[in-house]
Design a protein around this motif. Structure first.
Motif, PDB file in Angstrom:
ATOM      1  N   ASN A   1      -3.526   0.207  -7.421  1.00 44.69           N
ATOM      2  CA  ASN A   1      -4.093  -0.962  -6.744  1.00 44.69           C
ATOM      3  C   ASN A   1      -2.539  -1.221  -6.826  1.00 44.69           C
ATOM      4  N   GLU A   2      -1.886  -0.390  -8.250  1.00 46.64           N
ATOM      5  CA  GLU A   2      -0.203  -1.294  -8.639  1.00 46.64           C
ATOM      6  C   GLU A   2       0.877  -0.638  -8.368  1.00 46.64           C
ATOM      7  N   GLY A   3       0.156   0.151  -7.347  1.00 41.95           N
ATOM      8  CA  GLY A   3       1.947   0.639  -5.947  1.00 41.95           C
ATOM      9  C   GLY A   3       2.205   1.710  -6.574  1.00 41.95           C
ATOM     10  N   CYS A   4       1.371   2.691  -7.440  1.00 41.04           N
ATOM     11  CA  CYS A   4       1.867   4.234  -7.762  1.00 41.04           C
ATOM     12  C   CYS A   4       1.246   4.996  -7.174  1.00 41.04           C
ATOM     13  N   LEU A   5       2.114   6.171  -7.370  1.00 44.91           N
ATOM     14  CA  LEU A   5       1.489   7.277  -7.104  1.00 44.91           C
ATOM     15  C   LEU A   5       0.853   8.430  -8.309  1.00 44.91           C
ATOM     16  N   VAL A   6      -0.536   8.331  -7.605  1.00 49.30           N
ATOM     17  CA  VAL A   6      -0.384  10.119  -9.031  1.00 49.30           C
ATOM     18  C   VAL A   6      -0.566  11.085  -8.935  1.00 49.30           C
ATOM     19  N   LEU A   7       0.086  11.424  -9.362  1.00 45.26           N
ATOM     20  CA  LEU A   7      -0.116  12.886  -9.463  1.00 45.26           C
ATOM     21  C   LEU A   7      -0.958  14.106 -10.290  1.00 45.26           C
ATOM     22  N   LYS A   8      -0.547  15.521  -9.412  1.00 42.11           N
ATOM     23  CA  LYS A   8      -1.661  16.296 -10.111  1.00 42.11           C
ATOM     24  C   LYS A   8      -2.107  16.004 -11.635  1.00 42.11           C
ATOM     25  N   ASN A   9      -1.044  16.693 -12.154  1.00 40.48           N
ATOM     26  CA  ASN A   9      -0.138  16.646 -13.786  1.00 40.48           C
ATOM     27  C   ASN A   9      -0.432  14.466 -14.624  1.00 40.48           C
ATOM     28  N   GLY A  10      -1.056  14.040 -13.724  1.00 41.45           N
ATOM     29  CA  GLY A  10      -1.243  12.746 -14.455  1.00 41.45           C
ATOM     30  C   GLY A  10      -0.384  11.767 -14.240  1.00 41.45           C
ATOM     31  N   GLU A  11       0.740  12.177 -14.082  1.00 39.60           N
ATOM     32  CA  GLU A  11       1.446  11.710 -14.357  1.00 39.60           C
ATOM     33  C   GLU A  11       1.727  10.376 -12.677  1.00 39.60           C
ATOM     34  N   GLU A  12       2.770   9.267 -12.696  1.00 37.77           N
ATOM     35  CA  GLU A  12       2.313   8.310 -11.869  1.00 37.77           C
ATOM     36  C   GLU A  12       4.009   7.765 -11.304  1.00 37.77           C
ATOM     37  N   VAL A  13       4.380   7.433 -10.087  1.00 37.50           N
ATOM     38  CA  VAL A  13       4.995   7.486  -9.813  1.00 37.50           C
ATOM     39  C   VAL A  13       5.291   5.831  -8.676  1.00 37.50           C
ATOM     40  N   PRO A  14       6.057   5.505  -9.084  1.00 44.30           N
ATOM     41  CA  PRO A  14       6.197   4.007  -8.038  1.00 44.30           C
ATOM     42  C   PRO A  14       6.981   4.578  -6.830  1.00 44.30           C
ATOM     43  N   VAL A  15       6.185   3.546  -6.276  1.00 45.96           N
ATOM     44  CA  VAL A  15       6.220   3.194  -4.599  1.00 45.96           C
ATOM     45  C   VAL A  15       6.797   1.615  -4.159  1.00 45.96           C
ATOM     46  N   ALA A  16       7.814   1.817  -3.567  1.00 45.93           N
ATOM     47  CA  ALA A  16       8.449   0.218  -3.225  1.00 45.93           C
ATOM     48  C   ALA A  16       7.683   0.350  -2.491  1.00 45.93           C
ATOM     49  N   SER A  17       7.411  -1.452  -2.515  1.00 47.83           N
ATOM     50  CA  SER A  17       6.807  -2.072  -1.434  1.00 47.83           C
ATOM     51  C   SER A  17       7.294  -1.773   0.318  1.00 47.83           C
ATOM     52  N   ARG A  18       8.348  -1.855  -0.220  1.00 53.34           N
ATOM     53  CA  ARG A  18       8.685  -1.858   1.539  1.00 53.34           C
ATOM     54  C   ARG A  18       8.601  -0.011   2.589  1.00 53.34           C
ATOM     55  N   ARG A  19       8.597   0.292   1.332  1.00 57.78           N
ATOM     56  CA  ARG A  19       8.246   1.729   1.820  1.00 57.78           C
ATOM     57  C   ARG A  19       6.171   2.180   1.814  1.00 57.78           C
ATOM     58  N   LYS A  20       5.881   1.162   1.590  1.00 56.82           N
ATOM     59  CA  LYS A  20       4.676   1.431   1.049  1.00 56.82           C
ATOM     60  C   LYS A  20       3.585   1.846   2.713  1.00 56.82           C
ATOM     61  N   ASP A  21       3.882   0.869   3.329  1.00 59.04           N
ATOM     62  CA  ASP A  21       2.570   0.937   4.691  1.00 59.04           C
ATOM     63  C   ASP A  21       3.369   2.655   5.436  1.00 59.04           C
ATOM     64  N   ALA A  22       4.560   2.815   5.075  1.00 55.60           N
ATOM     65  CA  ALA A  22       4.889   4.181   5.839  1.00 55.60           C
ATOM     66  C   ALA A  22       3.822   5.407   4.841  1.00 55.60           C
ATOM     67  N   ILE A  23       4.753   5.272   4.059  1.00 60.06           N
ATOM     68  CA  ILE A  23       4.402   6.301   2.707  1.00 60.06           C
ATOM     69  C   ILE A  23       2.530   6.752   2.676  1.00 60.06           C
ATOM     70  N   LEU A  24       1.848   5.282   2.783  1.00 61.38           N
ATOM     71  CA  LEU A  24       0.423   4.706   2.962  1.00 61.38           C
ATOM     72  C   LEU A  24      -0.311   6.162   4.393  1.00 61.38           C
ATOM     73  N   LYS A  25       0.648   5.454   4.926  1.00 62.53           N
ATOM     74  CA  LYS A  25       0.018   6.237   6.527  1.00 62.53           C
ATOM     75  C   LYS A  25       0.865   7.637   6.310  1.00 62.53           C
ATOM     76  N   ARG A  26       1.880   8.173   5.969  1.00 56.85           N
ATOM     77  CA  ARG A  26       1.980  10.216   6.089  1.00 56.85           C
ATOM     78  C   ARG A  26       1.073  10.660   4.698  1.00 56.85           C
ATOM     79  N   LEU A  27       0.555  10.074   3.863  1.00 56.06           N
ATOM     80  CA  LEU A  27      -0.024  10.857   3.276  1.00 56.06           C
ATOM     81  C   LEU A  27      -1.862  10.744   2.753  1.00 56.06           C
ATOM     82  N   PHE A  28      -2.166   9.329   3.579  1.00 57.78           N
ATOM     83  CA  PHE A  28      -3.611   9.025   3.306  1.00 57.78           C
ATOM     84  C   PHE A  28      -3.921   8.606   4.832  1.00 57.78           C
TER      85      PHE A  28
END
Length: 244
Positions: free
Chosen positions: A217-244
């Motif tokens: 909900n904070e706008g990050c992708l959680v990775l298998k190694n436990g690290e988090e990387v941010p998602v740009a707000s303008r890319r959010k919808d396209a990224i969520l559609k592709r990944l989930f």
């Protein structure tokens, strides 16, 4: 005195390089011979054992990449020459091999030769960097990339890259084994990665989608190694559609 060999199928290019070396580097570099083809290049490299080779990518009988691949050892500095600014050149840049685009610019020529003089040493790992560039040249599928740091060339398999992070003109590769920082911008790195696997989720991040486990909900992708990387707000919808 550094012994130089010029390999190019165009005589006027060979003459141009010889003239520039004579004008600017006569005290440091001596041109021992030249060759227009793969066969002659291999023969003359073995005969003369040059310290510096100017190598055109497209030559008679094959490519400059083939010349390097057929040598047991690469005991010289290498400057590629090409008329095409394509994916192979991007791979050459990532591997920190030098190259000159035709028509050859005076300043770029001087800079490349000066770097070769300063970096004069034996580096067998050049084979890996040339192999990757050759694969791009032939349009083949890539499963690895060569990264050059001050310490070494690192051969990194794409499946081991978790994400890449930009820091100005530097990019850090976070892999399953180590972190590697190179002095190349993320935009260049991204252009060489498989877009079916790697995703630009933020101005400063490219992520390997196979390592993504969830979106917070904070706008990050959680990775298998436990690290988090941010998602740009303008890319959010396209990224969520592709990944989930």
């Amino acid at each position: 005195m550094i012994k130089a060999l010029i390999i190019d199928d165009e005589k006027h290019v060979r003459d141009q390089i010889k003239d520039r070396l004579a004008d600017q580097f006569s005290q440091d570099i001596h041109v021992i011979d030249e060759a227009p083809s793969v066969a002659e290049a291999l023969t003359k490299i073995n005969i003369h054992e040059p310290d510096l080779v100017f190598l055109d990518i497209d030559i008679i009988g094959g490519t400059g990449f083939e010349v390097i691949e057929r040598l047991e050892e690469v005991n010289f500095q290498l400057i590629f020459i090409t008329g095409f600014n394509d994916q192979a050149i991007k791979a050459i840049r990532i591997g920190a091999l030098d190259y000159l685009l035709k028509p050859i610019d005076d300043e770029e020529f001087s800079n490349a030769v000066n770097r070769a003089i300063k970096a004069f040493k034996n580096d067998d790992s050049i084979h890996d960097a040339v192999d990757v560039a050759n694969q791009f040249y032939n349009g083949n599928h890539q499963n690895k990339i060569v990264l050059r740091t001050l310490e070494a060339h690192h051969v990194v398999y794409l499946e081991d890259i978790i994400f890449c992070k930009s820091d100005g003109n530097y990019t850090t590769f976070n892999t399953t084994k180590e972190k590697i920082m190179i002095s190349k911008p993320l935009k260049l790195v991204e252009s060489l990665l498989n877009k079916a696997v790697f995703l630009r989720c933020h101005q400063s991040y490219v992520v390997n989608t196979s390592y993504v486990t969830k979106y917070t909900n904070e706008g990050c992708l959680v990775l298998k190694n436990g690290e988090e990387v941010p998602v740009a707000s303008r890319r959010k919808d396209a990224i969520l559609k592709r990944l989930f």
